[in-house]
Design a protein around this motif. Structure first.
Motif, PDB file in Angstrom:
ATOM      1  N   ILE A   1      -8.994  -0.166   3.860  1.00 26.26           N
ATOM      2  CA  ILE A   1      -9.370  -1.436   3.243  1.00 26.26           C
ATOM      3  C   ILE A   1     -10.370  -1.211   2.106  1.00 26.26           C
ATOM      4  O   ILE A   1     -11.143  -0.257   2.110  1.00 26.26           O
ATOM      5  N   THR A   2     -10.335  -2.124   1.159  1.00 26.68           N
ATOM      6  CA  THR A   2     -11.289  -2.158   0.057  1.00 26.68           C
ATOM      7  C   THR A   2     -12.016  -3.490   0.096  1.00 26.68           C
ATOM      8  O   THR A   2     -11.401  -4.532   0.311  1.00 26.68           O
TER       9      THR A   2
ATOM     10  N   ILE B   1     -13.944  -6.521  -1.667  1.00 24.13           N
ATOM     11  CA  ILE B   1     -13.945  -7.189  -2.965  1.00 24.13           C
ATOM     12  C   ILE B   1     -14.926  -8.356  -2.915  1.00 24.13           C
ATOM     13  O   ILE B   1     -14.924  -9.135  -1.960  1.00 24.13           O
TER      14      ILE B   1
ATOM     15  N   ASN C   1     -14.673  -4.815  -7.371  1.00 25.88           N
ATOM     16  CA  ASN C   1     -13.901  -4.057  -6.396  1.00 25.88           C
ATOM     17  C   ASN C   1     -14.690  -2.846  -5.904  1.00 25.88           C
ATOM     18  O   ASN C   1     -15.198  -2.066  -6.717  1.00 25.88           O
TER      19      ASN C   1
ATOM     20  N   LYS D   1     -14.163 -10.488   0.375  1.00 32.92           N
ATOM     21  CA  LYS D   1     -12.916 -10.402   1.128  1.00 32.92           C
ATOM     22  C   LYS D   1     -12.472  -8.953   1.169  1.00 32.92           C
ATOM     23  O   LYS D   1     -13.026  -8.107   0.454  1.00 32.92           O
ATOM     24  N   ILE D   2     -11.502  -8.678   2.013  1.00 33.74           N
ATOM     25  CA  ILE D   2     -10.972  -7.321   2.099  1.00 33.74           C
ATOM     26  C   ILE D   2      -9.559  -7.291   1.531  1.00 33.74           C
ATOM     27  O   ILE D   2      -8.846  -8.284   1.561  1.00 33.74           O
ATOM     28  N   ASN D   3      -9.201  -6.157   1.000  1.00 33.74           N
ATOM     29  CA  ASN D   3      -7.859  -5.944   0.465  1.00 33.74           C
ATOM     30  C   ASN D   3      -7.257  -4.697   1.130  1.00 33.74           C
ATOM     31  O   ASN D   3      -7.858  -3.623   1.070  1.00 33.74           O
ATOM     32  N   PRO D   4      -6.099  -4.857   1.777  1.00 33.42           N
ATOM     33  CA  PRO D   4      -5.331  -6.095   1.955  1.00 33.42           C
ATOM     34  C   PRO D   4      -6.038  -7.065   2.908  1.00 33.42           C
ATOM     35  O   PRO D   4      -6.825  -6.645   3.750  1.00 33.42           O
ATOM     36  N   GLU D   5      -5.731  -8.342   2.760  1.00 32.34           N
ATOM     37  CA  GLU D   5      -6.386  -9.360   3.575  1.00 32.34           C
ATOM     38  C   GLU D   5      -5.903  -9.337   5.022  1.00 32.34           C
ATOM     39  O   GLU D   5      -6.655  -9.671   5.937  1.00 32.34           O
TER      40      GLU D   5
END
Length: 332
Positions: free
Chosen positions: A133-134, A136, A146, A166-170
């Motif tokens: 996860i990344t 954001i 980011n 939020k996190i990516n992917p959600e």
């Protein structure tokens, strides 16, 4: 007959230095400990290993393992040792140890368990998810940032506060062991730690928030002692709690009790913090309205080598005593 002391099942959720400090106090009272750790870190030695080896960042997990180690004195020195020369300069031995264990294990969870067994830790350390996860952040001025490590730097550069993260992917899956631990816990602790980059990212992982909403255990949020430049500069206690609540999707709050410090530190100790834009978190209970959580306020400050830290033993004793009183009251 001598009664055995109560050893409640404790889950602590977060990351960074704050959680590891608290774990040192918790392990003196119970071995029924599960630390659920964020894996959004992308800076420092953890970030390098994450990029080079495609593994989850080990830094916060390493800190928790060190804190729960049986023989912490030598293990802390070994796992926290950072190389100062050559290509490994800045990298910690503990990160490399976890990376090596990950390479010979079937998965990251097994690797952490194997490292934990080697270190003879009290309790269990778990990543909140095995997904990459990344983090954001959206700032108040609309800018999107980011990467966990870039967020506080950018906030300070542009002078705009964090609006939301939020996190990516959600949609990422929580580790089932984490959900089970929350379900079975008697005491659940959020924090202390960096609000937007250590605490909140965990509740953004799918099913973690719902597990907290449905939990039978008592849920405590431990506020940071100091504001953090690039994240919570000028925040008071209400701002911290509101930030958590604003990221929730379910209507029910996930915090039953807020544990916060009302102690003071000397001007000589606070001066270096204030030069960097940090100060003690102020408390104004009048800002809380409606169905706000209950508050547990005390002097929880401990100063070590000029650094302001939570007095882990006092804060754990306070939470445990509160839990026991509540348990006795409910059973009457």
């Amino acid at each position: 007959m001598i009664k055995k002391p109560i050893q409640p099942k404790v889950v602590i959720i977060g990351g960074g230095t704050g959680v590891s400090v608290l774990l040192r106090g918790i392990k003196q009272s119970t071995e029924n400990i599960t630390a659920i750790v964020t894996v959004a870190d992308d800076g420092g030695g953890s970030g390098i290993l994450r990029e080079d080896l495609g593994m989850l960042p080990p830094g916060d997990i390493r800190s928790c393992i060190v804190a729960l180690a049986e023989d912490e004195s030598i293990m802390q020195k070994l796992l926290n040792y950072r190389f100062t020369e050559g290509r490994l300069s800045g990298q910690s031995f503990g990160n490399l140890f976890i990376a090596a264990m990950n390479a010979i294990s079937d998965n990251f969870v097994e690797a952490i368990k194997n490292v934990s067994d080697v270190m003879a830790i009290k309790g269990t350390v778990l990543p909140v998810t095995l997904d990459d996860i990344t983090l954001i952040a959206e700032l108040a001025n609309g800018r999107i940032v980011n990467g966990e490590s870039a967020i506080p730097v950018t906030v300070q550069e542009v002078g705009s506060k964090i609006k939301t993260v939020k996190i990516n992917p959600e949609k990422v899956h929580a580790l089932p062991y984490c959900l089970e631990a929350i379900k079975e816990a008697d005491i659940i602790i959020l924090g202390p730690g960096s609000l937007y980059t250590s605490v909140i990212p965990n509740i953004l992982v799918e099913n973690i928030e719902q597990a907290l909403c449905n939990a039978k255990g008592k849920r405590y949020y431990i506020s940071n002692l100091m504001t953090q430049p690039g994240e919570t500069q000028d925040y008071d206690l209400f701002d911290h709690v509101e930030a958590i609540e604003s990221h929730l999707k379910c209507e029910e709050n996930i915090i039953d009790y807020v544990v916060a410090n009302i102690g003071e530190a000397s001007e000589s100790v606070l001066a270096p913090y204030r030069e960097q834009g940090s100060d003690l978190v102020k408390i104004d209970l009048s800002r809380f309205t409606g169905s706000s959580p209950e508050f547990i306020l005390d002097d929880f400050i401990e100063v070590k080598n000029g650094y302001v830290r939570h007095n882990a033993h006092k804060i754990v004793e306070t939470i445990f005593n509160h839990y026991i009183k509540e348990k006795v009251y409910l059973e009457i």
